[in-house]
Design a protein around this motif. Structure first.
Motif, PDB file in Angstrom:
ATOM      1  N   LEU A   6       0.944  -1.248  -0.121  1.00 44.99           N
ATOM      2  CA  LEU A   6       0.027  -0.041   0.187  1.00 44.99           C
ATOM      3  C   LEU A   6       0.743   1.208   0.127  1.00 44.99           C
ATOM      4  CD1 LEU A   6      -2.528   2.060   0.314  1.00 44.99           C
ATOM      5  CD2 LEU A   6      -2.484   1.079   2.861  1.00 44.99           C
ATOM      6  N   ALA A   7       2.255   1.406   0.770  1.00 45.04           N
ATOM      7  CA  ALA A   7       2.866   2.423   0.988  1.00 45.04           C
ATOM      8  C   ALA A   7       3.282   2.715  -0.239  1.00 45.04           C
ATOM      9  CB  ALA A   7       3.946   2.271   1.690  1.00 45.04           C
ATOM     10  N   LEU A   8       3.261   1.433  -1.698  1.00 40.74           N
ATOM     11  CA  LEU A   8       4.588   1.526  -2.710  1.00 40.74           C
ATOM     12  C   LEU A   8       3.185   2.325  -3.480  1.00 40.74           C
ATOM     13  CD1 LEU A   8       6.697   1.125  -4.143  1.00 40.74           C
ATOM     14  CD2 LEU A   8       6.227  -0.860  -5.370  1.00 40.74           C
ATOM     15  N   ILE A   9       2.205   2.077  -3.406  1.00 38.15           N
ATOM     16  CA  ILE A   9       1.214   2.078  -4.466  1.00 38.15           C
ATOM     17  C   ILE A   9       0.525   3.543  -3.895  1.00 38.15           C
ATOM     18  CG2 ILE A   9      -1.601   1.894  -4.615  1.00 38.15           C
ATOM     19  CD1 ILE A   9      -1.074  -0.877  -4.383  1.00 38.15           C
ATOM     20  N   LEU A  10       0.793   4.248  -2.940  1.00 34.17           N
ATOM     21  CA  LEU A  10       0.677   4.654  -2.139  1.00 34.17           C
ATOM     22  C   LEU A  10       2.075   6.540  -2.513  1.00 34.17           C
ATOM     23  CD1 LEU A  10      -1.466   4.337   1.083  1.00 34.17           C
ATOM     24  CD2 LEU A  10      -2.415   5.182  -1.699  1.00 34.17           C
ATOM     25  N   GLY A  11       2.988   5.812  -2.526  1.00 29.80           N
ATOM     26  CA  GLY A  11       3.855   6.525  -2.789  1.00 29.80           C
ATOM     27  C   GLY A  11       4.349   7.378  -1.527  1.00 29.80           C
ATOM     28  N   ILE A  12       4.226   6.653  -0.335  1.00 27.88           N
ATOM     29  CA  ILE A  12       4.227   7.233   0.645  1.00 27.88           C
ATOM     30  C   ILE A  12       5.166   5.832   1.583  1.00 27.88           C
ATOM     31  CG2 ILE A  12       2.396   8.476   1.050  1.00 27.88           C
ATOM     32  CD1 ILE A  12       1.131   6.148   3.096  1.00 27.88           C
ATOM     33  N   ASN A  13       5.704   6.079   3.426  1.00 31.97           N
ATOM     34  CA  ASN A  13       6.802   5.463   3.993  1.00 31.97           C
ATOM     35  C   ASN A  13       5.906   4.724   4.477  1.00 31.97           C
ATOM     36  OD1 ASN A  13       8.284   5.045   6.068  1.00 31.97           O
ATOM     37  ND2 ASN A  13       9.526   6.311   5.119  1.00 31.97           N
ATOM     38  N   VAL A  14       5.820   3.442   4.604  1.00 31.32           N
ATOM     39  CA  VAL A  14       5.103   2.226   5.313  1.00 31.32           C
ATOM     40  C   VAL A  14       4.982   2.602   6.654  1.00 31.32           C
ATOM     41  CG1 VAL A  14       7.179   1.321   5.994  1.00 31.32           C
ATOM     42  CG2 VAL A  14       5.312  -0.096   5.281  1.00 31.32           C
ATOM     43  N   ARG A  15       5.860   3.468   7.052  1.00 29.74           N
ATOM     44  CA  ARG A  15       5.502   4.374   8.418  1.00 29.74           C
ATOM     45  C   ARG A  15       4.487   5.246   8.037  1.00 29.74           C
ATOM     46  NH1 ARG A  15       8.384   3.073  13.056  1.00 29.74           N
ATOM     47  NH2 ARG A  15       8.094   5.187  13.376  1.00 29.74           N
ATOM     48  N   THR A  16       4.101   5.926   7.141  1.00 37.04           N
ATOM     49  CA  THR A  16       2.930   6.655   7.100  1.00 37.04           C
ATOM     50  C   THR A  16       1.622   5.740   7.590  1.00 37.04           C
ATOM     51  OG1 THR A  16       4.195   8.447   6.516  1.00 37.04           O
ATOM     52  CG2 THR A  16       1.679   8.348   6.415  1.00 37.04           C
ATOM     53  N   VAL A  17       2.045   4.711   6.727  1.00 40.11           N
ATOM     54  CA  VAL A  17       0.704   3.416   6.430  1.00 40.11           C
ATOM     55  C   VAL A  17       0.526   3.094   7.827  1.00 40.11           C
ATOM     56  CG1 VAL A  17      -0.191   1.428   5.849  1.00 40.11           C
ATOM     57  CG2 VAL A  17       0.570   2.932   3.984  1.00 40.11           C
ATOM     58  N   GLN A  18       1.584   2.622   8.847  1.00 37.80           N
ATOM     59  CA  GLN A  18       1.425   2.304   9.967  1.00 37.80           C
ATOM     60  C   GLN A  18       0.880   3.040  11.191  1.00 37.80           C
ATOM     61  OE1 GLN A  18       5.169   1.201   9.926  1.00 37.80           O
ATOM     62  NE2 GLN A  18       5.347  -1.167   9.186  1.00 37.80           N
ATOM     63  N   ARG A  19       1.223   4.244  10.598  1.00 36.91           N
ATOM     64  CA  ARG A  19       0.511   5.193  11.979  1.00 36.91           C
ATOM     65  C   ARG A  19      -0.460   5.294  11.514  1.00 36.91           C
ATOM     66  NH1 ARG A  19      -0.586  10.673  10.262  1.00 36.91           N
ATOM     67  NH2 ARG A  19       0.733  10.364   8.365  1.00 36.91           N
ATOM     68  N   LEU A  20      -1.767   5.363   9.914  1.00 34.04           N
ATOM     69  CA  LEU A  20      -2.981   5.545   9.262  1.00 34.04           C
ATOM     70  C   LEU A  20      -3.073   4.695  10.187  1.00 34.04           C
ATOM     71  CD1 LEU A  20      -2.127   6.648   6.123  1.00 34.04           C
ATOM     72  CD2 LEU A  20      -2.903   8.349   8.033  1.00 34.04           C
ATOM     73  N   GLU A  21      -3.065   3.261  10.353  1.00 31.19           N
ATOM     74  CA  GLU A  21      -3.995   2.459  10.734  1.00 31.19           C
ATOM     75  C   GLU A  21      -3.759   1.906  12.133  1.00 31.19           C
ATOM     76  OE1 GLU A  21      -2.514  -1.448   8.943  1.00 31.19           O
ATOM     77  OE2 GLU A  21      -3.370  -0.979   7.405  1.00 31.19           O
ATOM     78  N   ARG A  22      -2.511   2.969  12.971  1.00 27.60           N
ATOM     79  CA  ARG A  22      -3.235   3.304  14.355  1.00 27.60           C
ATOM     80  C   ARG A  22      -4.219   3.938  14.860  1.00 27.60           C
ATOM     81  NH1 ARG A  22       2.717   2.269  13.168  1.00 27.60           N
ATOM     82  NH2 ARG A  22       2.837   4.618  14.682  1.00 27.60           N
ATOM     83  N   GLY A  23      -4.123   4.473  13.632  1.00 28.00           N
ATOM     84  CA  GLY A  23      -5.633   5.740  14.251  1.00 28.00           C
ATOM     85  C   GLY A  23      -4.275   7.611  14.153  1.00 28.00           C
ATOM     86  N   GLY A  24      -3.391   7.941  13.149  1.00 28.76           N
ATOM     87  CA  GLY A  24      -3.341   8.801  12.519  1.00 28.76           C
ATOM     88  C   GLY A  24      -4.377   9.140  11.470  1.00 28.76           C
ATOM     89  N   VAL A  25      -4.300  10.488  11.356  1.00 28.08           N
ATOM     90  CA  VAL A  25      -4.949  11.060  10.108  1.00 28.08           C
ATOM     91  C   VAL A  25      -3.939  11.595   9.439  1.00 28.08           C
ATOM     92  CG1 VAL A  25      -6.224  13.595  10.031  1.00 28.08           C
ATOM     93  CG2 VAL A  25      -6.216  12.562  12.736  1.00 28.08           C
ATOM     94  N   PRO A  26      -4.869  11.335   8.005  1.00 27.83           N
ATOM     95  CA  PRO A  26      -4.665  11.379   6.955  1.00 27.83           C
ATOM     96  C   PRO A  26      -4.194  12.939   6.604  1.00 27.83           C
ATOM     97  CG  PRO A  26      -6.532  10.483   6.352  1.00 27.83           C
ATOM     98  CD  PRO A  26      -5.996  10.509   8.152  1.00 27.83           C
ATOM     99  N   SER A  27      -2.738  13.418   5.606  1.00 29.27           N
ATOM    100  CA  SER A  27      -3.113  14.586   5.195  1.00 29.27           C
ATOM    101  C   SER A  27      -3.920  15.016   3.912  1.00 29.27           C
ATOM    102  CB  SER A  27      -1.324  15.294   4.970  1.00 29.27           C
ATOM    103  OG  SER A  27      -1.190  14.483   3.510  1.00 29.27           O
ATOM    104  N   LEU A  28      -4.217  15.963   3.379  1.00 29.63           N
ATOM    105  CA  LEU A  28      -5.484  16.287   2.479  1.00 29.63           C
ATOM    106  C   LEU A  28      -4.553  15.121   0.965  1.00 29.63           C
ATOM    107  CD1 LEU A  28      -7.976  17.075   0.400  1.00 29.63           C
ATOM    108  CD2 LEU A  28      -6.504  19.503   0.055  1.00 29.63           C
ATOM    109  N   GLU A  29      -3.657  15.249   0.639  1.00 27.25           N
ATOM    110  CA  GLU A  29      -2.496  14.235   0.093  1.00 27.25           C
ATOM    111  C   GLU A  29      -2.686  13.282  -0.033  1.00 27.25           C
ATOM    112  OE1 GLU A  29       1.326  14.267  -2.686  1.00 27.25           O
ATOM    113  OE2 GLU A  29       1.765  15.552  -0.839  1.00 27.25           O
ATOM    114  N   THR A  30      -2.421  12.538   1.357  1.00 28.52           N
ATOM    115  CA  THR A  30      -2.520  11.089   1.278  1.00 28.52           C
ATOM    116  C   THR A  30      -3.990  10.807   1.661  1.00 28.52           C
ATOM    117  OG1 THR A  30      -0.472  11.391   3.092  1.00 28.52           O
ATOM    118  CG2 THR A  30      -1.741   9.762   3.021  1.00 28.52           C
ATOM    119  N   ALA A  31      -4.571  11.913   1.943  1.00 26.01           N
ATOM    120  CA  ALA A  31      -6.641  11.593   1.401  1.00 26.01           C
ATOM    121  C   ALA A  31      -7.115  11.011  -0.457  1.00 26.01           C
ATOM    122  CB  ALA A  31      -7.599  12.091   2.234  1.00 26.01           C
ATOM    123  N   GLN A  32      -6.297  11.791  -0.812  1.00 25.77           N
ATOM    124  CA  GLN A  32      -6.361  11.531  -2.003  1.00 25.77           C
ATOM    125  C   GLN A  32      -5.843  10.681  -2.950  1.00 25.77           C
ATOM    126  OE1 GLN A  32      -4.614  15.579  -2.776  1.00 25.77           O
ATOM    127  NE2 GLN A  32      -7.326  16.654  -3.461  1.00 25.77           N
TER     128      GLN A  32
END
Length: 108
Positions: free
Chosen positions: A41-67
């Motif tokens: 998923l991180a590769l598909i989104l073009g973000i760091n895997v740590r960001t995916v982990q943070r999102l799945e632990r309740g982190g709030v996505p930025s507008l760009e990540t939400a898009q």
């Protein structure tokens, strides 16, 4: 899992996305339905895997990540934007016109 069953499961999870915890569950569920790892998923989104982990632990996505999430999962970006009670917009404070200040203690 059949597409019909997956759709029903995702719809049930979407009903609970009014909090950040519900949003993290939605992201995790949609990722698992596609048999994607967090790394994929991180590769598909073009973000760091740590960001995916943070999102799945309740982190709030930025507008760009939400898009990017919306694009990857074929959904509307608003689904992934924070809707936690603490993130709601508060009404503005009253203006001075509603509460005029008295600068002197004498008659007006």
């Amino acid at each position: 899992m059949s597409a019909k069953c997956r759709g029903a499961r995702t719809a049930a999870v979407q009903d609970r996305t009014t909090t950040r915890g519900g949003l993290s569950m939605l992201i995790r569920t949609m990722r698992r339905e596609r048999d994607w790892t967090q790394e994929q998923l991180a590769l598909i989104l073009g973000i760091n895997v740590r960001t995916v982990q943070r999102l799945e632990r309740g982190g709030v996505p930025s507008l760009e990540t939400a898009q990017r999430l919306a694009s990857a999962f074929g959904r509307d970006a608003r689904l992934f934007l924070a809707r936690a009670p603490s993130a709601q917009v508060q009404p503005p404070p009253p203006t001075s016109a509603a509460y005029p200040l008295r600068l002197s203690s004498g008659p007006p």
